[in-house]
Design a protein around this motif. Structure first.
Motif, PDB file in Angstrom:
ATOM      1  N   VAL A 186       0.813  -1.225   0.000  1.00 56.76           N
ATOM      2  CA  VAL A 186       0.000   0.000   0.000  1.00 56.76           C
ATOM      3  C   VAL A 186       0.845   1.273   0.000  1.00 56.76           C
ATOM      4  O   VAL A 186       0.614   2.180  -0.800  1.00 56.76           O
ATOM      5  N   ASN A 187       1.802   1.348   0.892  1.00 55.49           N
ATOM      6  CA  ASN A 187       2.577   2.587   0.994  1.00 55.49           C
ATOM      7  C   ASN A 187       3.518   2.815  -0.183  1.00 55.49           C
ATOM      8  O   ASN A 187       4.085   3.878  -0.329  1.00 55.49           O
ATOM      9  N   ARG A 188       3.671   1.815  -1.023  1.00 54.71           N
ATOM     10  CA  ARG A 188       4.431   1.979  -2.254  1.00 54.71           C
ATOM     11  C   ARG A 188       3.492   2.364  -3.407  1.00 54.71           C
ATOM     12  O   ARG A 188       3.667   3.389  -4.054  1.00 54.71           O
ATOM     13  N   THR A 239       6.675  12.421   5.673  1.00 54.76           N
ATOM     14  CA  THR A 239       7.712  11.524   6.203  1.00 54.76           C
ATOM     15  C   THR A 239       7.664  10.170   5.509  1.00 54.76           C
ATOM     16  O   THR A 239       8.709   9.609   5.157  1.00 54.76           O
ATOM     17  N   VAL A 240       6.459   9.633   5.297  1.00 50.14           N
ATOM     18  CA  VAL A 240       6.344   8.341   4.603  1.00 50.14           C
ATOM     19  C   VAL A 240       6.949   8.472   3.201  1.00 50.14           C
ATOM     20  O   VAL A 240       7.735   7.631   2.759  1.00 50.14           O
ATOM     21  N   GLU A 242       9.147  10.621   2.037  1.00 51.63           N
ATOM     22  CA  GLU A 242      10.596  10.794   2.097  1.00 51.63           C
ATOM     23  C   GLU A 242      11.302   9.470   2.438  1.00 51.63           C
ATOM     24  O   GLU A 242      12.334   9.134   1.848  1.00 51.63           O
ATOM     25  N   THR A 243      10.717   8.712   3.362  1.00 48.59           N
ATOM     26  CA  THR A 243      11.302   7.427   3.755  1.00 48.59           C
ATOM     27  C   THR A 243      11.326   6.462   2.573  1.00 48.59           C
ATOM     28  O   THR A 243      12.331   5.801   2.314  1.00 48.59           O
ATOM     29  N   VAL A 244      10.196   6.391   1.855  1.00 49.50           N
ATOM     30  CA  VAL A 244      10.123   5.494   0.695  1.00 49.50           C
ATOM     31  C   VAL A 244      11.129   5.938  -0.379  1.00 49.50           C
ATOM     32  O   VAL A 244      11.855   5.133  -0.955  1.00 49.50           O
ATOM     33  N   PHE A 245      11.201   7.250  -0.620  1.00 46.72           N
ATOM     34  CA  PHE A 245      12.130   7.800  -1.621  1.00 46.72           C
ATOM     35  C   PHE A 245      13.576   7.413  -1.295  1.00 46.72           C
ATOM     36  O   PHE A 245      14.307   6.892  -2.146  1.00 46.72           O
ATOM     37  N   LYS A 246      13.974   7.608  -0.049  1.00 46.75           N
ATOM     38  CA  LYS A 246      15.344   7.266   0.361  1.00 46.75           C
ATOM     39  C   LYS A 246      15.575   5.768   0.262  1.00 46.75           C
ATOM     40  O   LYS A 246      16.621   5.313  -0.182  1.00 46.75           O
ATOM     41  N   ALA A 247      14.572   4.989   0.710  1.00 45.98           N
ATOM     42  CA  ALA A 247      14.725   3.538   0.722  1.00 45.98           C
ATOM     43  C   ALA A 247      14.858   2.976  -0.693  1.00 45.98           C
ATOM     44  O   ALA A 247      15.454   1.928  -0.892  1.00 45.98           O
ATOM     45  N   PHE A 248      14.305   3.691  -1.679  1.00 45.55           N
ATOM     46  CA  PHE A 248      14.427   3.256  -3.076  1.00 45.55           C
ATOM     47  C   PHE A 248      15.635   3.893  -3.760  1.00 45.55           C
ATOM     48  O   PHE A 248      15.638   4.048  -4.978  1.00 45.55           O
TER      49      PHE A 248
END
Ligand code: NAI
Length: 391
Positions: A186-188, A239-240, A242-248
């Protein structure tokens, strides 16, 4: 079945209610006595409301309440068959709690985390028996949202996955099994709903209200992206992202928008602060639109353009998640309809619009912008060549 819940905040107390309703014996643990008192008091309120609405009766209320005990020592969870952790989103703190917990529970106790953004592999690594660790990710509010993502880490045993799926299904939830990758399903997959809408706004194509109006009326989404970001909170949603962006590894498809960053920095968080993309009264009710333009725009072309652009970006993201084996097509569609109330599964929507339409739309954007953000998923391209559909 004995369930131990670690952390009695928003998520932990909701998960405890779900498990207790399904007749499990639940121990809800927190280091903060106040948080435990609050969880107990808020459950009382929630159950009273359910009685008022005629959903449960008084005996059901006392049955649920008697299934939950509130404890303040981790070792009180020793007799659990399954523990679900819902404490602060901090890897080191979670790892410490997990390794201490493993010293108390039996060999075959499943140790799960409700984390939204940490990898399950990194949490599992803190255990002597990492194969017993798994992600069990509920959505807020846990008692109301039907979806639960179950995420096996690379260490997780098949048996633990199977038992977890069965238990969560017994709790009357819809399970979607996801790979241990950033944002799970979902968050992706939901990122373009916010990100592309913000980009459309930043390009000056339309204002917040018009974009919301387009997605609600043409798409059938219950809330427009800006209403939804105001509801979630611009700080949390940013924040979600930004976190997903960094994690990818900074994949431009997930790039956060300055607009949202500035709103978060300014304290325009949405409903909870009275001001976001729209203005709200003390009860969180919308009182005025932030922008001057009227939402009931009659420019059909513009509304169509906005809707099609956001939709095809969502479809592309869902197709790419399938391409990379994040989850099955059924689970990806279920995740979006049951986890975030999308009116239709995105892959089913792709079939309806036509795979050729999806590919040509993506190529149109790519040709216009020459940004990697608009690259078409190889799966859509391949399906188009082979005249295939998702279902
Ligand atoms: P929260 O802040 O409402 O609750 C956390 C609770 O954990 C607090 O009561 C705190 O006292 C307790 N706690 C902190 N450290 C502890 C420790 N070492 N031992 C025992 N208790 C401890 O947080 P929330 O929103 O319930 O989130 C919890 C977890 O669930 C996080 O991992 C979050 O990423 C995840 N999550 C949150 C969602 C949400 O919408 N809030 C949705 C899905 C997952």
């Amino acid at each position: 079945m004995n369930i131990g819940i670690i952390g009695s905040g928003t998520m932990g107390s909701g998960i405890a209610q779900v498990a207790a309703t399904a007749n499990c014996k639940v121990k809800l643990y927190d280091t903060n006595q106040e948080a435990l008192n609050k969880a107990k008091a808020s459950l009382e309120k929630i159950l009273l409301r359910l009685i008022e609405k005629g959903r449960i009766d008084a005996s059901e209320k006392s049955r649920i309440q008697s299934n939950i005990s509130y404890v303040d020592r981790l070792k009180d969870l020793a007799d659990s068959n399954l523990t679900i952790e819902a404490i602060v989103e901090n890897l080191e703190i979670k790892q410490n709690v997990f390794s201490e917990l493993e010293g108390y529970v039996s060999e075959d106790c499943i140790i799960a985390s409700n984390t939204s953004s940490l990898s399950i592999a990194s949490i599992a690594a803190s255990l002597q028996k990492p194969e017993r660790c798994i992600g069990i990710h509920f959505f807020n509010p846990a008692p109301l949202m039907q979806l639960v993502e179950v995420i096996p880490a690379i260490q997780t045993s098949k048996e633990v996955l199977e038992k977890s799926v069965n238990t969560i299904s017994d709790w009357k939830k819809v399970v979607a099994v996801a790979k241990d990758t950033p944002g799970f399903i979902v968050n992706r997959v939901a990122r373009p709903f916010y990100g592309e809408s913000l980009r459309i706004y930043e390009e000056g194509i339309a204002d917040f209200a018009t974009i919301d109006y387009s997605l609600k009326t043409l798409g059938g989404f219950r809330m427009g992206p800006f209403e939804l970001m105001d509801f979630i909170g611009n700080d949390v949603n940013y924040t979600v992202t930004e976190t997903v962006f960094k994690a990818f590894y900074f994949d431009p498809r997930y790039k956060p928008a300055f607009t949202q960053k500035r709103f978060a920095e300014a304290g325009y968080l949405g409903r909870k602060s009275g001001k976001g993309y729209y203005n709200y009264d003390d009860n969180g009710k919308l009182i005025s639109r932030h922008s001057e333009l009227v939402s009931e725009s009659h420019d059909k072309n513009l509304l169509n353009k906005i809707f099609n652009r956001v939709l095809v970006m969502l479809i592309n993201e869902a197709a790419d998640a399938l391409f990379l084996n994040i989850a099955s097509a059924e689970d990806i569609d279920n995740a979006m309809t049951k986890g975030v109330n999308y009116p239709k599964g995105l892959l089913a929507w792709a079939d309806e619009k036509g795979i050729d339409w999806c590919v040509s739309k993506m190529d149109e954007f790519y040709n216009e912008y020459h940004e990697d953000r608009y690259r078409c998923s190889p799966l859509l391209r391949k399906m188009n060549r082979e005249h295939k559909t998702f279902f």
